[in-house]
Design a protein around this motif. Structure first.
Motif, PDB file in Angstrom:
ATOM      1  N   ALA A  62       0.841  -1.195   0.000  1.00 28.58           N
ATOM      2  CA  ALA A  62       0.000   0.000   0.000  1.00 28.58           C
ATOM      3  C   ALA A  62       0.876   1.245   0.000  1.00 28.58           C
ATOM      4  N   THR A  63       0.421   2.282  -0.704  1.00 28.81           N
ATOM      5  CA  THR A  63       1.164   3.540  -0.755  1.00 28.81           C
ATOM      6  C   THR A  63       0.226   4.688  -1.060  1.00 28.81           C
ATOM      7  N   ARG A  64       0.647   5.870  -0.664  1.00 28.75           N
ATOM      8  CA  ARG A  64      -0.050   7.106  -1.011  1.00 28.75           C
ATOM      9  C   ARG A  64       0.822   8.004  -1.885  1.00 28.75           C
ATOM     10  N   THR A  65       1.982   7.504  -2.286  1.00 27.71           N
ATOM     11  CA  THR A  65       2.937   8.271  -3.079  1.00 27.71           C
ATOM     12  C   THR A  65       3.092   7.633  -4.451  1.00 27.71           C
ATOM     13  N   PHE A  66       3.051   8.475  -5.491  1.00 26.64           N
ATOM     14  CA  PHE A  66       3.057   7.977  -6.866  1.00 26.64           C
ATOM     15  C   PHE A  66       3.953   8.861  -7.734  1.00 26.64           C
ATOM     16  N   GLY A  67       4.294   8.360  -8.903  1.00 26.57           N
ATOM     17  CA  GLY A  67       5.120   9.118  -9.826  1.00 26.57           C
ATOM     18  C   GLY A  67       4.284  10.043 -10.682  1.00 26.57           C
ATOM     19  N   GLY A  68       4.671  11.319 -10.753  1.00 24.12           N
ATOM     20  CA  GLY A  68       3.964  12.277 -11.574  1.00 24.12           C
ATOM     21  C   GLY A  68       4.440  12.255 -13.011  1.00 24.12           C
ATOM     22  N   VAL A  69       3.706  12.932 -13.870  1.00 20.05           N
ATOM     23  CA  VAL A  69       4.041  12.946 -15.288  1.00 20.05           C
ATOM     24  C   VAL A  69       5.395  13.592 -15.544  1.00 20.05           C
ATOM     25  N   ASP A  70       5.839  14.452 -14.612  1.00 21.81           N
ATOM     26  CA  ASP A  70       7.130  15.117 -14.772  1.00 21.81           C
ATOM     27  C   ASP A  70       8.282  14.320 -14.179  1.00 21.81           C
ATOM     28  N   GLY A  71       7.989  13.113 -13.688  1.00 20.46           N
ATOM     29  CA  GLY A  71       9.029  12.268 -13.123  1.00 20.46           C
ATOM     30  C   GLY A  71       9.237  12.439 -11.641  1.00 20.46           C
ATOM     31  N   SER A  72       8.626  13.450 -11.031  1.00 19.69           N
ATOM     32  CA  SER A  72       8.757  13.645  -9.593  1.00 19.69           C
ATOM     33  C   SER A  72       7.627  12.919  -8.865  1.00 19.69           C
ATOM     34  N   ALA A  73       7.857  12.642  -7.588  1.00 19.73           N
ATOM     35  CA  ALA A  73       6.847  11.952  -6.791  1.00 19.73           C
ATOM     36  C   ALA A  73       5.850  12.945  -6.214  1.00 19.73           C
ATOM     37  N   PHE A  74       4.604  12.508  -6.068  1.00 21.10           N
ATOM     38  CA  PHE A  74       3.612  13.302  -5.351  1.00 21.10           C
ATOM     39  C   PHE A  74       2.884  12.383  -4.390  1.00 21.10           C
ATOM     40  N   THR A  75       2.429  12.961  -3.274  1.00 19.99           N
ATOM     41  CA  THR A  75       1.763  12.191  -2.236  1.00 19.99           C
ATOM     42  C   THR A  75       0.341  12.698  -2.053  1.00 19.99           C
ATOM     43  N   LEU A  76      -0.612  11.794  -2.113  1.00 12.12           N
ATOM     44  CA  LEU A  76      -2.004  12.167  -1.878  1.00 12.12           C
ATOM     45  C   LEU A  76      -2.184  12.606  -0.437  1.00 12.12           C
ATOM     46  N   ALA A  77      -3.020  13.611  -0.234  1.00 12.83           N
ATOM     47  CA  ALA A  77      -3.249  14.123   1.113  1.00 12.83           C
ATOM     48  C   ALA A  77      -4.629  14.750   1.176  1.00 12.83           C
ATOM     49  N   GLY A  78      -5.044  15.127   2.359  1.00 11.17           N
ATOM     50  CA  GLY A  78      -6.308  15.837   2.547  1.00 11.17           C
ATOM     51  C   GLY A  78      -7.502  15.042   2.070  1.00 11.17           C
ATOM     52  N   ASP A  79      -8.357  15.681   1.286  1.00  8.78           N
ATOM     53  CA  ASP A  79      -9.589  15.051   0.821  1.00  8.78           C
ATOM     54  C   ASP A  79      -9.340  13.909  -0.147  1.00  8.78           C
ATOM     55  N   HIS A  80      -8.138  13.799  -0.650  1.00  6.39           N
ATOM     56  CA  HIS A  80      -7.823  12.688  -1.537  1.00  6.39           C
ATOM     57  C   HIS A  80      -7.763  11.354  -0.805  1.00  6.39           C
ATOM     58  N   LEU A  81      -7.567  11.390   0.504  1.00  6.22           N
ATOM     59  CA  LEU A  81      -7.221  10.172   1.225  1.00  6.22           C
ATOM     60  C   LEU A  81      -8.434   9.330   1.578  1.00  6.22           C
ATOM     61  N   ASP A  82      -8.256   8.035   1.495  1.00  2.67           N
ATOM     62  CA  ASP A  82      -9.209   7.045   2.000  1.00  2.67           C
ATOM     63  C   ASP A  82      -8.763   6.685   3.415  1.00  2.67           C
ATOM     64  N   PRO A  83      -9.516   7.091   4.438  1.00  2.00           N
ATOM     65  CA  PRO A  83      -9.078   6.833   5.821  1.00  2.00           C
ATOM     66  C   PRO A  83      -8.996   5.364   6.167  1.00  2.00           C
ATOM     67  N   THR A  84      -9.635   4.511   5.370  1.00  2.00           N
ATOM     68  CA  THR A  84      -9.585   3.074   5.649  1.00  2.00           C
ATOM     69  C   THR A  84      -8.484   2.364   4.853  1.00  2.00           C
ATOM     70  N   HIS A  85      -7.734   3.116   4.032  1.00  2.00           N
ATOM     71  CA  HIS A  85      -6.704   2.460   3.224  1.00  2.00           C
ATOM     72  C   HIS A  85      -5.600   1.947   4.132  1.00  2.00           C
ATOM     73  N   PRO A  86      -5.070   0.751   3.860  1.00  2.00           N
ATOM     74  CA  PRO A  86      -4.005   0.200   4.710  1.00  2.00           C
ATOM     75  C   PRO A  86      -2.801   1.131   4.787  1.00  2.00           C
ATOM     76  N   ALA A  87      -2.084   1.030   5.893  1.00  2.00           N
ATOM     77  CA  ALA A  87      -0.891   1.851   6.087  1.00  2.00           C
ATOM     78  C   ALA A  87       0.148   1.549   5.015  1.00  2.00           C
ATOM     79  N   ASP A  88       0.955   2.556   4.699  1.00  2.00           N
ATOM     80  CA  ASP A  88       1.988   2.385   3.691  1.00  2.00           C
ATOM     81  C   ASP A  88       2.842   1.151   3.998  1.00  2.00           C
TER      82      ASP A  88
END
Length: 323
Positions: A62-88
């Protein structure tokens, strides 16, 4: 696609079991898709399962961090998050990711599945379905992709057809998967679908959506209505159809489903960001000629106004199928 600040708009499409249009209004007009694009991600993933390229019981950290189109990583936060998603780092099965993507609209699950199959595979199933206004160009929350104008969009006609093709088993195909398999019983809460993003070193911002793309197969905005498609074999195997049906039936974010009588077989997928609210549902036994698929898309309304509009429209269009 419509600017969220523009005058309110509504579009709908109601189709029967073989794809015949029963009612429509502005059904080819493209809107920002919000989380309804997850139906196309689901279909691409299940096609990969059926091809033997992905194992449903395989696990992914499980992860909340993904690769962006520009090659840099971005991390989902705030309203994007599923509070029930398993821990990283927690192993999560592909099966669970697919269910979470639909029944609670998990953005973490969606981006993980996109990483697994690739956006090209999602676009390939869009092309296979012959959808004219649907495009899946970025992961959820990818600020760099948003800045470059990449979007996810669709129209009511495309959504209704997508739902029909996911759940429908055509003539000559065993009807077994249309019975409930209980694959997702007992799942947990919900996830807000508001599209905010957090890029590296930035604070949360609300997405804005500009510039509609040109619908596929049309030289003009929202071109002529496509002819009804001829019935063909189901897109998915019986097992994959069953998984999709159970995830849709377990929907936590109910809009059209709220106007249906208890006991009627139905499932749905909604989508919402500021200024946009949509819902698409199948109504009735997917193995029956009585099946109906209804998509309603709105923009320029508050969430409460949009939900009231979608429910009222569903009641009017579904007649005695509604409560």
């Amino acid at each position: 696609m419509v600017d969220a600040g523009a005058a309110p708009l509504i579009a709908w499409a109601l189709v029967d079991a073989d794809g015949t249009v029963l009612a429509e209004h502005e059904s080819a007009r493209p809107f920002y898709a919000a989380s309804t694009i997850k139906l196309h991600v689901l279909l691409a993933a299940l096609r990969a399962v059926d091809a033997g390229d992905i194992e449903l019981d395989a696990t992914i950290p499980a992860t909340r961090t993904f690769g962006g189109v520009d090659g840099s990583a971005f991390t989902l936060a705030g309203d994007h998050l599923d509070p029930t998603h398993p821990a990283d780092g927690t192993p999560v099965s592909v099966r669970e990711l697919l269910v979470r993507m639909i029944d609670r609209s998990s953005n973490e699950a969606t981006n993980t599945v996109i990483d697994l199959v690739g956006l090209d595979a999602v676009e390939a199933v869009i092309e296979e379905l012959g959808l004219r206004a649907t495009r899946a160009e970025r992961r959820i929350g990818d600020a760099a992709a948003i800045a470059r104008g990449f979007t996810n969009e669709t129209c009511a006609a495309d959504l209704a057809e997508t739902m029909r093709r996911i759940v429908r088993r055509e003539a000559g195909v065993p009807a077994g998967p249309c019975s409930k398999a209980g694959l997702v019983a007992g799942e947990l809460g919900t996830t807000a679908e508001t599209e905010t993003f957090v890029g590296p070193g930035t604070t949360a911002e609300t997405e804005t959506f500009v510039g509609p793309g040109t619908p596929r197969g049309s030289g003009a905005p929202w071109g002529p209505k496509a002819p009804a498609r001829k019935p063909g074999p189901g897109l998915l195997s019986p097992a994959s159809t069953g998984l999709a049906l159970d995830a849709l039936r377990a929907q936590r974010m109910r809009v059209i489903l709220d106007v249906l009588p208890e006991g009627l077989d139905a499932g749905s997928k909604s989508g919402e960001v500021d200024g946009f609210r949509h819902d698409v549902a199948f109504i009735g036994d997917p193995c029956s000629e009585d099946l109906r698929c209804l998509a309603v898309m709105t923009s320029g309304l508050t969430l409460a106004e949009a939900d009231d509009t979608i429910r009222r429209t569903a009641r009017e269009l579904l007649g005695n199928l509604a409560d």
